[in-house]
Write an enzyme that holds these catalytic residues in place. Structure first.
Site, PDB file in Angstrom:
ATOM      1  CB  CYS A 152       6.862 -15.498  43.061  1.00  0.00           C
ATOM      2  SG  CYS A 152       6.840 -15.680  41.294  1.00  0.00           S
ATOM      3  N   GLY A 153       3.825 -13.802  42.370  1.00  0.00           N
ATOM      4  CA  GLY A 153       2.432 -14.012  41.963  1.00  0.00           C
ATOM      5  C   GLY A 153       2.294 -15.026  40.844  1.00  0.00           C
ATOM      6  CG  ASP A 314       7.671 -11.608  35.491  1.00  0.00           C
ATOM      7  OD1 ASP A 314       7.344 -12.580  34.777  1.00  0.00           O
ATOM      8  OD2 ASP A 314       7.165 -11.362  36.597  1.00  0.00           O
ATOM      9  N   GLY A 319       2.829 -10.883  39.160  1.00  0.00           N
ATOM     10  CA  GLY A 319       1.747 -10.890  40.157  1.00  0.00           C
ATOM     11  C   GLY A 319       2.024 -10.000  41.354  1.00  0.00           C
TER      12      GLY A 319
HETATM   13  O1  LIG Z   1       4.739 -12.721  39.309  1.00  0.00           O
HETATM   14  C1  LIG Z   1       5.590 -12.420  40.160  1.00  0.00           C
HETATM   15  O2  LIG Z   1       5.284 -11.847  41.190  1.00  0.00           O
HETATM   16  C2  LIG Z   1       7.013 -12.872  39.949  1.00  0.00           C
HETATM   17  N1  LIG Z   1       7.359 -13.145  38.590  1.00  0.00           N
HETATM   18  C3  LIG Z   1       8.824 -13.079  38.524  1.00  0.00           C
HETATM   19  C4  LIG Z   1       9.138 -11.965  39.473  1.00  0.00           C
HETATM   20  C5  LIG Z   1       8.072 -12.024  40.528  1.00  0.00           C
HETATM   21  O3  LIG Z   1       8.567 -12.706  41.645  1.00  0.00           O
END
Ligand SMILES: O=C(O)[C@H]1NCC[C@@H]1O
Length: 406
Positions: A152-153, A314, A319
């Site tokens: 998870c970024g 999201d 990320g």
């Molecule tokens: O930024 C991300 O990588 C995460 N945001 C929610 C879903 C992914 O895991």
């Protein structure tokens, strides 16, 4: 004389009525002044408020079991609930084993913190755990509305700041502090800006990212044959241009984007077998990212919407999705090493940047190391409790299509 006596009695009666009303009024005003809170020791409303405030900081309401305390953050609008206390020991000799352990033994705590009434359908969480890697500053497990992600970024960007602010790493010495975060997918290196005593933006170098398959045709319920690309950025995503569904990632109704992306996810899950060179735990489709199709290099931002887990949307540009998308663009020869692109969330307009910085390998796959940068903010702290006779305390999700999920 008679009149004098009668008149005196009458006057005395009026005096006593007046006196009683006055006393009642004074008592009422004093009660108001005290705030009528039951906190008899405070004389003025402000004192009572201060007393209640102090008590709120130290005293929990009636409850059973341990409190669950958290720090809430967000990265580009995407929530991150960092769990501080309330979890028992997470067993397992690796971060991936710990991920299996919480799924099997502690999932009620995920539901309590992610679902209503403490969370919501699109809540996201991070549980800090020990890592088996000597170079890691911390290990982390990610959680969402359906289970536990491998990468998870947006969480890494928030946790980088958190680790410095909460002193999980040594005092920052320079303008950028490195925090090594062991995610289920592997070691991710975060670099946290630090100046004037404040943490700021974060960039991170993710695990090797690679295009798994391009131009794969799947049959999508309600949409017919759809051609997708599948790429890995710590988690696997399917990528499709939203135009294929007559949609625009920045303008269409979120419901329509979610329905199309979910249909693609279901199709890929049932029709394409994924594998990852280092672990079977990583070999699953996490979600579908609908894009604006602007994959050729440009200094203009390109927008996407990520629908992951159980139709969770999201708010950030994602990320791990940016990592996977950059790997895909690099694989297709659309960008060069160190060409920075800006990625914009179709949901909120928030932005990350991403670039491929180095070629590498992941098993037999030609891969790249991708750097993603963004900014996270704190939004609050909470102490959650549970009461044994509350049959909704373990969490539920309101299903807009009917019923609820526990
Ligand atoms: O930024 C991300 O990588 C995460 N945001 C929610 C879903 C992914 O895991």
């Amino acid at each position: 004389m008679e009149c004098f006596v009668l008149c005196s009695i009458q006057t005395a009666r009026w005096h006593s009525v007046f006196l009683s009303i006055s006393l009642l009024l004074i008592t009422y005003l004093m009660t108001l002044q005290r705030g009528n809170t039951g906190h008899g020791e405070c004389e003025r409303t402000e004192d009572c408020r201060a007393t209640i405030g102090t008590e709120m900081e130290t005293q929990l309401p009636p409850h059973e079991g341990d409190e669950l305390s958290v720090v809430d953050m967000h990265t580009g609008g995407e929530p991150l609930r960092v769990i501080l206390s309330g979890y028992p020991e997470v067993k397992g000799d690796s971060v991936l084993a710990k991920r299996r352990y919480v799924r099997e033994h502690l999932d009620h705590l995920r539901r309590a913190l992610m679902y209503e009434p403490r969370g919501h359908y699109d809540m996201y969480g991070a549980l800090i755990v020990d890592s088996e890697l000597p170079e890691a500053d911390l290990g982390v497990l990610f959680m969402h509305n359906e289970g536990y992600s491998t990468m998870c970024g947006h969480a890494v960007i928030a946790l980088g700041r958190f680790a410095v602010d909460y002193k999980l790493v040594k005092e920052p010495q320079s303008l950028e502090t490195q925090v090594n975060i062991h995610c289920p997918c592997g070691l991710v290196k975060a670099f946290v800006e630090y100046s004037g005593g404040r943490t700021g933006g974060v960039r991170f170098l993710s695990v090797p990212a690679f295009a798994f398959a391009t131009d794969v045709t799947v049959t999508v319920e309600g949409f017919g044959d759809v051609t997708v690309d599948i790429s890995y950025g710590g988690a696997f995503y399917a990528f499709v241009n939203a135009q294929r569904f007559g949609l625009d990632v920045t303008k269409s109704r979120t419901r329509d984007l979610v329905d199309a992306a979910t249909a693609v996810t279901n199709a890929v899950k049932s029709q394409v077998k994924l594998h990852h060179p280092t672990s079977d735990d990583l070999a699953f489709l996490y979600g579908t990212i609908l894009t604006d199709g602007n994959d050729d290099y440009s200094t203009d931002p390109t927008a996407n919407v990520c629908v992951f887990a159980e139709a969770q949307v999201d708010r950030s540009p994602t990320g791990s999705g940016v990592t996977a998308r950059v790997a895909l663009q690099y694989h297709k020869g659309l960008i060069q090493l160190n060409q920075t692109r800006t990625f914009q969330s179709g949901a909120t307009g928030s932005r990350f940047t991403g670039k491929a910085v180095e070629e590498t390998k992941c098993g037999d796959f030609k891969a790249v190391v991708v750097e993603v940068a963004g900014r996270a903010f704190y939004s609050g702290v909470s102490r959650f409790v549970q009461e044994a006779d509350d049959n909704l305390t373990h969490g539920f999700l309101l299903n807009l299509d009917g019923g609820h999920k526990f």
